[in-house]
Design an enzyme around this catalytic site. Sequence first.
Site, PDB file in Angstrom:
ATOM      1  N   CYS A 114       1.492  -2.611  15.499  1.00  0.00           N
ATOM      2  CA  CYS A 114       1.581  -2.315  13.951  1.00  0.00           C
ATOM      3  C   CYS A 114       0.884  -3.557  13.197  1.00  0.00           C
ATOM      4  O   CYS A 114       1.422  -4.776  13.276  1.00  0.00           O
ATOM      5  CB  CYS A 114       2.939  -2.096  13.591  1.00  0.00           C
ATOM      6  SG  CYS A 114       3.016  -1.952  11.740  1.00  0.00           S
TER       7      CYS A 114
ATOM      8  N   CYS B 230       3.771   8.287   1.002  1.00  0.00           N
ATOM      9  CA  CYS B 230       4.164   7.351   2.235  1.00  0.00           C
ATOM     10  C   CYS B 230       4.313   6.213   1.365  1.00  0.00           C
ATOM     11  O   CYS B 230       3.188   5.467   1.101  1.00  0.00           O
ATOM     12  CB  CYS B 230       3.035   7.308   3.457  1.00  0.00           C
ATOM     13  SG  CYS B 230       3.675   6.127   4.538  1.00  0.00           S
TER      14      CYS B 230
ATOM     15  N   CYS C   2      -0.598   5.699  10.590  1.00  0.00           N
ATOM     16  CA  CYS C   2       0.441   4.862  10.921  1.00  0.00           C
ATOM     17  C   CYS C   2       0.285   3.362  11.529  1.00  0.00           C
ATOM     18  O   CYS C   2      -0.523   3.402  12.466  1.00  0.00           O
ATOM     19  CB  CYS C   2       1.390   5.721  11.685  1.00  0.00           C
ATOM     20  SG  CYS C   2       1.989   7.361  10.991  1.00  0.00           S
TER      21      CYS C   2
ATOM     22  N   CYS D 252       6.369  -6.977   7.142  1.00  0.00           N
ATOM     23  CA  CYS D 252       7.248  -6.637   7.916  1.00  0.00           C
ATOM     24  C   CYS D 252       7.701  -7.526   8.987  1.00  0.00           C
ATOM     25  O   CYS D 252       7.024  -8.000   9.797  1.00  0.00           O
ATOM     26  CB  CYS D 252       7.290  -5.330   8.515  1.00  0.00           C
ATOM     27  SG  CYS D 252       8.734  -4.492   9.521  1.00  0.00           S
TER      28      CYS D 252
ATOM     29  N   CYS E 157       6.782  -4.943  15.468  1.00  0.00           N
ATOM     30  CA  CYS E 157       6.211  -3.866  16.393  1.00  0.00           C
ATOM     31  C   CYS E 157       4.660  -4.281  16.679  1.00  0.00           C
ATOM     32  O   CYS E 157       3.964  -4.719  16.021  1.00  0.00           O
ATOM     33  CB  CYS E 157       6.192  -2.505  15.959  1.00  0.00           C
ATOM     34  SG  CYS E 157       7.900  -2.170  15.374  1.00  0.00           S
TER      35      CYS E 157
ATOM     36  N   GLU F  22       0.737  -1.322  -0.043  1.00  0.00           N
ATOM     37  CA  GLU F  22       0.017  -0.108  -0.192  1.00  0.00           C
ATOM     38  C   GLU F  22       0.733   1.243   0.032  1.00  0.00           C
ATOM     39  O   GLU F  22       1.954   1.433   0.270  1.00  0.00           O
ATOM     40  CB  GLU F  22      -0.873  -0.079   1.192  1.00  0.00           C
ATOM     41  CG  GLU F  22      -1.863  -1.136   1.144  1.00  0.00           C
ATOM     42  CD  GLU F  22      -2.924  -1.366   2.272  1.00  0.00           C
ATOM     43  OE1 GLU F  22      -3.775  -1.604   2.180  1.00  0.00           O
ATOM     44  OE2 GLU F  22      -2.289  -1.111   3.486  1.00  0.00           O
TER      45      GLU F  22
HETATM   46  S1  SF4 Z   1       6.030  -0.268  12.841  1.00  0.00           S
HETATM   47 FE1  SF4 Z   1       5.370  -1.817  11.498  1.00  0.00          FE
HETATM   48  S2  SF4 Z   1       6.341  -1.479   9.544  1.00  0.00           S
HETATM   49 FE2  SF4 Z   1       7.543  -0.182  11.019  1.00  0.00          FE
HETATM   50  S3  SF4 Z   1       8.993  -1.368  11.525  1.00  0.00           S
HETATM   51 FE3  SF4 Z   1       7.488  -1.693  13.033  1.00  0.00          FE
HETATM   52  S4  SF4 Z   1       6.341  -3.688  12.234  1.00  0.00           S
HETATM   53 FE4  SF4 Z   1       7.554  -2.950  10.696  1.00  0.00          FE
END
Ligand code: SF4
Length: 345
Positions: A121, A107, A338, A114, A118, A92
């Site tokens: 996220c 962005c 975000c 990923c 995190c 995206e």
């Molecule tokens: S915030 Fe999400 S996209 Fe960014 S490094 Fe952490 S897991 Fe990866």
Amino acid sequence: MDPRNVRPGELETWAAGRGCDAGVARKLLSTVFQRGVLDPSRWMAESQIPRRLAEAVSPLPLPRLTLDASVVSPGDGFQKLRFRTSEGLALETVLIPLHKPGAVSLCLSSQVGCAMGCTFCATARMTSRRNLQAWEIIDQFLQAREIVRGQGRRVTGAVFMGMGEPFLNYDHVLTAADLLRCSSAGSIGAKAITISTVGLVPEIDRYTREGHRYRLAISLGAATDAKRRELVPVASRWPVAEVVAAARRFALARRCRVTLAYVCIAGVNVGEDDAQALGVLIGDTPVRVDLIEVTDPSGRYAPPTTAELQAFRDALTRHVGQPIVRRYSGGKDIQAACGTLAGVG
Ligand code: SF4
């Protein structure tokens, strides 16, 4: 050789190997980037690109991402594009309207999914993961820019803050950034390009050593290792003091502030003690602290109330004494904020 996959200097070397000078390489870039002609069979007629150069391009036809969804937030005008790779993976791109009328920042995603994990996220919860090629990053830009131009607006900036950890895909991200910056290609000012990382110390130092002029943003999450490890698992590899030390080396070498992005979570990291710890951690390192309210569709984390956030901001002003900015994370209603990009919605 795909001109969207190599740095401008490498394209010049490649063209020189085929008897063409740097001017021809630049013309090829402007044909692709500024006129949007991606079909090499048209380059000779439309831009006088020598046939031997056009015929050396591969693969043919130059691949494109498939745009399969586009949604605009009725609330704030943020727009999210969902693309599919050739194997059907979703990624995206978010179009961010800026305060300056008609200006839009993009962005961009650097990976599908990923691996950083995190906990706040949605991208971390995607099951498919791979690095994007430079051309796949650039094609997000080219297709988004077409849409922006059709709206009578223009792209003036790019942030590598979409899906993925850009420094895990270092070479492709920096190739894409160099193409975005090149005056014959994307023509975006270096200072309007930001590369974000969750804090990979060796790559921050490499970025500093190589002397790139783009901005650097570091997603901090918390000021102590104990709290940071809960939010950003990669923190167990690099203590937060090492991350800020690397940020300091960058800031001093480039003579600029590093952006520290701080995701604010009610009851987790917005207390007086958190502000105090952040002040001690930062010291006189030149930074700007961006406060971003968490958006967590899973419901695990909640953003602070307005009063909590204001109290935290006041505490930061006392303890940090450097610019503190509340960054608007828009497009919440279309899963474009975000931490919410997950290839759905
Ligand atoms: S915030 Fe999400 S996209 Fe960014 S490094 Fe952490 S897991 Fe990866």
